[in-house]
Structure formats: C-alpha cells, structure tokens
Design a protein around this motif. Structure first.
Motif, PDB file in Angstrom:
ATOM      1  N   PHE A 186      36.774  35.756  47.448  1.00 26.70           N
ATOM      2  CA  PHE A 186      37.088  36.697  46.368  1.00 26.70           C
ATOM      3  C   PHE A 186      36.314  36.346  45.100  1.00 26.70           C
ATOM      4  O   PHE A 186      35.694  37.212  44.489  1.00 26.70           O
ATOM      5  CB  PHE A 186      38.587  36.738  46.063  1.00 26.70           C
ATOM      6  N   ARG A 187      36.373  35.088  44.700  1.00 23.68           N
ATOM      7  CA  ARG A 187      35.720  34.682  43.439  1.00 23.68           C
ATOM      8  C   ARG A 187      34.214  34.948  43.481  1.00 23.68           C
ATOM      9  O   ARG A 187      33.651  35.482  42.520  1.00 23.68           O
ATOM     10  CB  ARG A 187      35.989  33.209  43.144  1.00 23.68           C
ATOM     11  N   GLU A 188      33.562  34.577  44.576  1.00 20.58           N
ATOM     12  CA  GLU A 188      32.122  34.811  44.693  1.00 20.58           C
ATOM     13  C   GLU A 188      31.802  36.302  44.682  1.00 20.58           C
ATOM     14  O   GLU A 188      30.853  36.733  44.032  1.00 20.58           O
ATOM     15  CB  GLU A 188      31.585  34.159  45.962  1.00 20.58           C
ATOM     16  N   SER A 189      32.597  37.083  45.397  1.00 25.12           N
ATOM     17  CA  SER A 189      32.381  38.537  45.451  1.00 25.12           C
ATOM     18  C   SER A 189      32.599  39.165  44.092  1.00 25.12           C
ATOM     19  O   SER A 189      31.819  40.019  43.657  1.00 25.12           O
ATOM     20  CB  SER A 189      33.333  39.175  46.462  1.00 25.12           C
ATOM     21  N   ASN A 190      33.672  38.766  43.415  1.00 18.69           N
ATOM     22  CA  ASN A 190      33.968  39.340  42.104  1.00 18.69           C
ATOM     23  C   ASN A 190      32.902  38.950  41.083  1.00 18.69           C
ATOM     24  O   ASN A 190      32.484  39.785  40.276  1.00 18.69           O
ATOM     25  CB  ASN A 190      35.364  38.906  41.631  1.00 18.69           C
TER      26      ASN A 190
END
Length: 179
Positions: free
Chosen positions: A9-13
């Motif tokens: 999630f963090r990398e995608s966001n």
C-alpha cells in the motif's frame, strides 16, 4: 502478510501521489483517482507474486453473484461497494480479502467521510458475531475479514494526504503525507 500488504500500500500510494500530481491538482473525480491508484496497487501485487489476487474498483459482487453486504453498528444489512479492494474474488476462501480502500477529497461532506470510515471498520472486522467459518469452504454471509483498510483523504488546496489505517474493526494508525 500484514507487513507485506502495508508495504504494498505505502509504495503504491507514494507512486500514485508522485505520478498523478497533475490529475490530483486538476481536481479530477475521485473515481478516476481510485482507478489510477488501483493500477499502481496491481503492479505491486504482481511484483510481490500475489498472483491469485485482483485489484478491483467499485466491486460489489460475491463469487456467487450476490451483492456484497456488511452489517452496520445496529446490525442492519447494508449493500456495499468499496472504492478499491484487493481480494481473490472468492477463489481463496481462507484468505480472500486483503485490502479495502476508501478515498475522499477533503471538501466532501463530513457524513460521507464518516460513512467511509464506518465501512472500513466493518470490512476489517474478523466476524460480526464472533463466529467465523474457517473451514476453507464456506464464505461468510456478510463481507468482513479484510486484513487492512485504508482511508485516504486528499486535501488538494494544502497538497496533503491524510491516511488512516484500519485493522480488526479499529483505526490503528494515521499520518499525513505531503504531495
């Protein structure tokens, strides 16, 4: 698995906020922004070899074609469609639901934000009645059991993104990120 999903999630966001700056700044509709975030999530899901999982926007069906439902705080049945979900579409019953995401712009009515947060609490609950079919065969009647839920609120004017994390029916973390 939770740590992996949080990293995805963090990398995608982060990639979304960086690559979609023009879209966000131009105040495009939330549905478009959710679709764009879903693309980055899908790429990260594939990179991490979660090959039997799908990233879907506005998805509202169970494997058997019924509309997905949750129970609200008063145990009323509510039809749902979450902005973005990462799931196996019912093909991996013991680990079907991974991530649920709701996105709002900061200028939306407060009641819409509250409704999204309630939905994430319901979706991340382990069960509704402390009875959970974990036989690997039976899907629950109402959708729950998402490992993580994320509420994203975009403040375009301030160029800030509020992120709240939901786990097991509770908000467990939040932070603000500049973009």
């Amino acid at each position: 698995m939770e740590k992996l999903l949080n990293n995805i999630f963090r990398e995608s966001n982060n990639q979304f906020l960086e690559q979609e700056m023009d879209n966000i700044s131009n105040d495009v509709i939330e549905r478009n922004l959710c679709g764009r975030l879903a693309i980055y999530l899908n790429d990260k899901i594939r990179e991490n070899k979660l090959i039997d999982y799908f990233v879907d926007t506005e998805y509202n069906r169970k494997q058997n074609g019924q509309v997905k439902t949750i129970l609200d705080d008063e145990f009323n049945i509510i039809n749902i469609n979450c902005d973005i979900i990462v799931h196996s579409r019912g093909n991996n019953i013991s680990a079907d639901n991974l991530i649920a995401i709701e996105m709002k712009k900061s200028n939306r009515p407060e009641q819409e934000k509250i409704t999204d947060k309630k939905r994430l609490r319901a979706l991340t609950k382990e069960s509704y009645d402390d009875i959970w079919s974990n036989d690997g065969v039976t899907l629950p009647e109402h959708v729950c059991g998402y490992i993580l839920g994320y509420y994203i609120e975009l403040n375009i004017k301030e160029k800030q993104c509020l992120i709240e994390v939901y786990k097991k029916g509770n908000k467990t973390n939040e932070w603000t990120q500049e973009f």
